[in-house]
Motif scaffolding. Structure first.
Motif, PDB file in Angstrom:
ATOM      1  N   GLU A 150      12.562   2.911  -4.119  1.00  0.00           N
ATOM      2  CA  GLU A 150      13.086   1.681  -4.034  1.00  0.00           C
ATOM      3  C   GLU A 150      12.647   0.649  -3.468  1.00  0.00           C
ATOM      4  OE1 GLU A 150      17.166   2.381  -2.074  1.00  0.00           O
ATOM      5  OE2 GLU A 150      17.677   3.960  -3.714  1.00  0.00           O
ATOM      6  N   PRO A 151      11.835  -0.245  -4.314  1.00  0.00           N
ATOM      7  CA  PRO A 151      10.857  -1.479  -4.013  1.00  0.00           C
ATOM      8  C   PRO A 151      11.432  -2.344  -2.856  1.00  0.00           C
ATOM      9  CG  PRO A 151      10.735  -1.093  -6.333  1.00  0.00           C
ATOM     10  CD  PRO A 151      11.939  -0.021  -5.808  1.00  0.00           C
ATOM     11  N   GLY A 152      10.869  -2.512  -2.054  1.00  0.00           N
ATOM     12  CA  GLY A 152      11.249  -3.465  -0.666  1.00  0.00           C
ATOM     13  C   GLY A 152      10.990  -5.037  -0.861  1.00  0.00           C
ATOM     14  N   PHE A 153      10.710  -5.520   0.035  1.00  0.00           N
ATOM     15  CA  PHE A 153      10.878  -7.377  -0.128  1.00  0.00           C
ATOM     16  C   PHE A 153       9.602  -7.599  -1.010  1.00  0.00           C
ATOM     17  CE2 PHE A 153       9.262 -11.368   1.237  1.00  0.00           C
ATOM     18  CZ  PHE A 153      10.258 -12.160   1.031  1.00  0.00           C
ATOM     19  N   TRP A 154       8.486  -7.341  -0.112  1.00  0.00           N
ATOM     20  CA  TRP A 154       7.116  -7.872  -1.199  1.00  0.00           C
ATOM     21  C   TRP A 154       6.952  -7.004  -2.305  1.00  0.00           C
ATOM     22  CZ3 TRP A 154       5.396 -12.089  -0.618  1.00  0.00           C
ATOM     23  CH2 TRP A 154       5.389 -12.798   0.567  1.00  0.00           C
ATOM     24  N   GLU A 155       7.306  -5.610  -2.401  1.00  0.00           N
ATOM     25  CA  GLU A 155       7.236  -4.865  -3.555  1.00  0.00           C
ATOM     26  C   GLU A 155       8.100  -5.418  -4.746  1.00  0.00           C
ATOM     27  OE1 GLU A 155       7.981  -3.769  -0.604  1.00  0.00           O
ATOM     28  OE2 GLU A 155       6.324  -2.521  -0.037  1.00  0.00           O
ATOM     29  N   GLN A 156       9.096  -6.003  -4.422  1.00  0.00           N
ATOM     30  CA  GLN A 156       9.976  -6.947  -5.584  1.00  0.00           C
ATOM     31  C   GLN A 156       9.351  -8.240  -5.929  1.00  0.00           C
ATOM     32  OE1 GLN A 156      14.381  -6.946  -4.674  1.00  0.00           O
ATOM     33  NE2 GLN A 156      13.918  -5.081  -3.414  1.00  0.00           N
ATOM     34  N   ASN A 157       8.267  -8.541  -4.851  1.00  0.00           N
ATOM     35  CA  ASN A 157       7.757 -10.123  -5.185  1.00  0.00           C
ATOM     36  C   ASN A 157       6.438  -9.896  -5.510  1.00  0.00           C
ATOM     37  OD1 ASN A 157      10.118 -12.118  -4.692  1.00  0.00           O
ATOM     38  ND2 ASN A 157      10.507 -10.625  -3.009  1.00  0.00           N
ATOM     39  N   GLY A 158       6.194  -9.003  -5.964  1.00  0.00           N
ATOM     40  CA  GLY A 158       4.749  -8.852  -6.540  1.00  0.00           C
ATOM     41  C   GLY A 158       3.652  -8.057  -6.034  1.00  0.00           C
ATOM     42  N   TYR A 159       3.835  -7.608  -4.747  1.00  0.00           N
ATOM     43  CA  TYR A 159       2.775  -6.749  -4.174  1.00  0.00           C
ATOM     44  C   TYR A 159       3.114  -5.492  -4.734  1.00  0.00           C
ATOM     45  CZ  TYR A 159       1.553 -10.148  -0.482  1.00  0.00           C
ATOM     46  OH  TYR A 159       0.867 -11.147   0.266  1.00  0.00           O
ATOM     47  N   HIS A 160       1.811  -4.622  -4.591  1.00  0.00           N
ATOM     48  CA  HIS A 160       1.788  -3.252  -5.039  1.00  0.00           C
ATOM     49  C   HIS A 160       2.761  -2.412  -4.495  1.00  0.00           C
ATOM     50  CE1 HIS A 160      -0.073   0.585  -6.239  1.00  0.00           C
ATOM     51  NE2 HIS A 160      -0.643  -0.244  -7.248  1.00  0.00           N
ATOM     52  N   GLU A 169      -5.158  -1.533  -3.956  1.00  0.00           N
ATOM     53  CA  GLU A 169      -3.714  -1.822  -4.596  1.00  0.00           C
ATOM     54  C   GLU A 169      -2.962  -3.064  -3.954  1.00  0.00           C
ATOM     55  OE1 GLU A 169      -3.156   2.995  -5.427  1.00  0.00           O
ATOM     56  OE2 GLU A 169      -2.348   2.219  -3.701  1.00  0.00           O
ATOM     57  N   ARG A 170      -3.295  -3.950  -4.478  1.00  0.00           N
ATOM     58  CA  ARG A 170      -2.917  -5.354  -3.527  1.00  0.00           C
ATOM     59  C   ARG A 170      -1.626  -5.888  -4.548  1.00  0.00           C
ATOM     60  NH1 ARG A 170      -8.304  -6.787  -3.117  1.00  0.00           N
ATOM     61  NH2 ARG A 170      -8.843  -7.177  -0.776  1.00  0.00           N
ATOM     62  N   TYR A 171      -1.686  -5.841  -5.810  1.00  0.00           N
ATOM     63  CA  TYR A 171      -0.428  -6.469  -6.493  1.00  0.00           C
ATOM     64  C   TYR A 171       0.061  -5.773  -7.660  1.00  0.00           C
ATOM     65  CZ  TYR A 171      -2.746 -10.497  -4.149  1.00  0.00           C
ATOM     66  OH  TYR A 171      -3.329 -11.209  -3.193  1.00  0.00           O
ATOM     67  N   GLY A 172       1.461  -5.807  -7.903  1.00  0.00           N
ATOM     68  CA  GLY A 172       2.085  -5.162  -9.112  1.00  0.00           C
ATOM     69  C   GLY A 172       1.796  -5.400 -10.176  1.00  0.00           C
ATOM     70  N   VAL A 173       2.170  -4.815 -11.256  1.00  0.00           N
ATOM     71  CA  VAL A 173       1.876  -5.263 -12.598  1.00  0.00           C
ATOM     72  C   VAL A 173       2.906  -6.647 -12.826  1.00  0.00           C
ATOM     73  CG1 VAL A 173       1.341  -3.248 -13.813  1.00  0.00           C
ATOM     74  CG2 VAL A 173       3.641  -3.744 -13.296  1.00  0.00           C
ATOM     75  N   ALA A 174       3.809  -6.863 -11.887  1.00  0.00           N
ATOM     76  CA  ALA A 174       4.562  -7.932 -12.405  1.00  0.00           C
ATOM     77  C   ALA A 174       4.279  -9.270 -11.680  1.00  0.00           C
ATOM     78  CB  ALA A 174       6.030  -7.822 -11.977  1.00  0.00           C
ATOM     79  N   PHE A 175       2.936  -9.211 -11.217  1.00  0.00           N
ATOM     80  CA  PHE A 175       2.646 -10.502 -10.426  1.00  0.00           C
ATOM     81  C   PHE A 175       2.269 -11.529 -11.327  1.00  0.00           C
ATOM     82  CE2 PHE A 175      -0.026 -12.802  -7.303  1.00  0.00           C
ATOM     83  CZ  PHE A 175       0.760 -13.183  -6.309  1.00  0.00           C
ATOM     84  N   PRO A 176       3.038 -12.687 -10.852  1.00  0.00           N
ATOM     85  CA  PRO A 176       2.846 -13.925 -11.847  1.00  0.00           C
ATOM     86  C   PRO A 176       1.277 -14.550 -12.031  1.00  0.00           C
ATOM     87  CG  PRO A 176       4.127 -14.601 -10.204  1.00  0.00           C
ATOM     88  CD  PRO A 176       3.856 -13.014  -9.820  1.00  0.00           C
TER      89      PRO A 176
END
Ligand code: MTE
Ligand code: MO
Length: 176
Positions: A150-160, A169-176
């Motif tokens: 369950e993605p947490g705060f930064w994980e929902q906001n673009g971090y890996h 592993e800095r940013y997730g795929v959804a990072f704008p």
């Protein structure tokens, strides 16, 4: 302690120690909860590790004291493979159990031999030195074992989702 930056989303919470507790709950055979005094009486470890922030700074040989997650989870049957750490102030972060067991994560309440300053997460923070520092949740109050990730705060906001510095592993795929 002024030699590493304070990086916080939102104001610094100040929970009095007589209202502080640490809980383990979620997909577990039995929930657990420690008051501050009970937590302070648990077996502790000294940790000397490098830490890495995603915004590129690192700090070598930081010196902490606290209680291993292995100690806090000892004897509990776990029904999930992830945890969500939750904090005063509302911050959350998610981690695979494999990254917080086996001597890899602690709830720390001392830095350089002194109580952890509130701006750095005091009274207590999660310390997961082998992952980027956003996983090391400040003002942590408990961990919830979860069956799904369950993605947490930064994980929902673009971090890996995972955050291994050696794999960058800095940013997730959804990072704008
Ligand atoms: N509760 C909470 N924990 C947090 C944060 C936060 O905003 N709130 N920021 C994270 C981030 S992005 C980093 S880099 C580190 C910063 O820790 P420091 O302020 O002690 O340097 O805390 C992490 N833990
Ligand atoms: Mo960060």
């Amino acid at each position: 302690m002024n030699d590493f930056p304070v990086l916080t989303f939102g104001p610094t919470p100040h929970t009095p120690l007589d209202r502080w507790s640490f809980s383990v709950d979620g997909a577990v055979s039995e929930g657990r909860r420690w008051t501050w005094q009970e937590f302070r009486a648990l077996p502790r470890e000294h940790i000397v590790k490098d830490i890495h922030c995603v915004t590129s700074w690192s700090k070598l040989d930081t010196n902490w004291s606290g209680v291993s997650l292995d100690t806090l989870l000892d004897g509990i049957e776990l029904g999930g493979a992830w945890i969500s750490a939750w904090c005063d102030g509302g911050y959350t972060t998610n981690l695979p159990l494999a990254d917080v067991t086996g001597g890899k994560a602690w709830i720390v309440d001392e830095y350089d031999g002194a109580p952890l300053p509130s701006e750095h997460g005091g009274p207590a923070r999660l310390l997961v030195p082998h992952l980027y520092f956003w996983k090391s949740a400040k003002w942590v109050r408990g961990i919830t074992v979860t069956v799904t990730d369950e993605p947490g705060f930064w994980e929902q906001n673009g971090y890996h989702d995972h955050g291994d510095p050696w794999k960058e592993e800095r940013y997730g795929v959804a990072f704008p």
